[in-house]
Scaffold this motif. Sequence first.
Motif, short mmCIF file in Angstrom:
data_model
loop_
_atom_site.label_atom_id
_atom_site.label_comp_id
_atom_site.label_asym_id
_atom_site.label_seq_id
_atom_site.Cartn_x
_atom_site.Cartn_y
_atom_site.Cartn_z
N VAL A 196 -44.25 31.04 22.47
CA VAL A 196 -44.88 32.15 23.19
C VAL A 196 -45.83 32.86 22.23
N ASP A 197 -47.08 32.95 22.61
CA ASP A 197 -48.10 33.52 21.73
C ASP A 197 -48.12 35.04 21.85
N VAL A 198 -47.14 35.68 21.19
CA VAL A 198 -47.06 37.14 21.11
C VAL A 198 -46.63 37.49 19.69
N PRO A 199 -46.91 38.70 19.23
CA PRO A 199 -46.46 39.11 17.90
C PRO A 199 -44.95 38.99 17.77
N ALA A 200 -44.48 38.70 16.57
CA ALA A 200 -43.05 38.49 16.34
C ALA A 200 -42.23 39.70 16.73
N GLU A 201 -42.81 40.90 16.60
CA GLU A 201 -42.03 42.10 16.91
C GLU A 201 -42.03 42.44 18.40
N LYS A 202 -42.80 41.71 19.18
CA LYS A 202 -42.89 41.97 20.62
C LYS A 202 -41.58 41.64 21.32
N LYS A 203 -41.06 42.58 22.08
CA LYS A 203 -39.83 42.36 22.82
C LYS A 203 -40.16 42.08 24.28
N PHE A 204 -39.52 41.07 24.81
CA PHE A 204 -39.71 40.77 26.22
C PHE A 204 -38.47 40.11 26.78
#
Length: 225
Positions: free
Chosen positions: A111-119
């Motif tokens: 998933v191409d999101v920043p490592a700190e992104k929570k989802f």
Amino acid sequence: MNQSKTFKTLAVAGLGLALIAAATPASAREKVIPAEKLFPYLDKFMKVPAQERSRMRLRYILRSEGKPMGGVKVSVVETNGSTTVLPVGDDGEFDRLPTLTQLNGKAKVVVDVPAEKKFSISMIPAPVLKLTQEYDARELALTVSESNAAMRKAAGPALALMVPKLPGIGFIGAQSGQIVYGDGRQAALEMVGGVPVFYPEAHKGAARVKLSRTPTRVAFDDGKK
């Protein structure tokens, strides 16, 4: 009846799979998650014979901070390096899901999101029905009964009793509707949270369901008032 109910997030909470955190960092710009963890229950559902689950599908929707997370680049990477893009719509819903082979083969999802992104991801069972103003009530009844049977079979004997029953189908955006019985009698569809809903068990002998307008979406009712 609770008129605040909506049909946007009907999920199989009874299996404890409706919402699952996905937070396995790989680099500063992406997360890598085992496919079977990002798409819980999907492998079990896909093992049910196709003809027994043809009337329903599973929707998987990415969310962040309580809102759909659309426009995200997602790919499934198999152990041999083969990569398949999994398109995600603006509403956060996956337009394509991993195959059973990929799930069984321990594929990873990038998933191409920043490592700190929570989802998180929501899993929602949905009926497979065309959008129209008139439905065969018997087809709607079969959609409900066969979908419930498929969900229980996918869960397996140990969890089958925990699967919440889906008692009816809601027609989102239809405004209102009528049930037409075989003898010509008519009755208004029950309204739940502003959505007309057809409950097969409550309307034995129904022949047709006629809506005031074509729905924008159809969804299973979860039985909660």
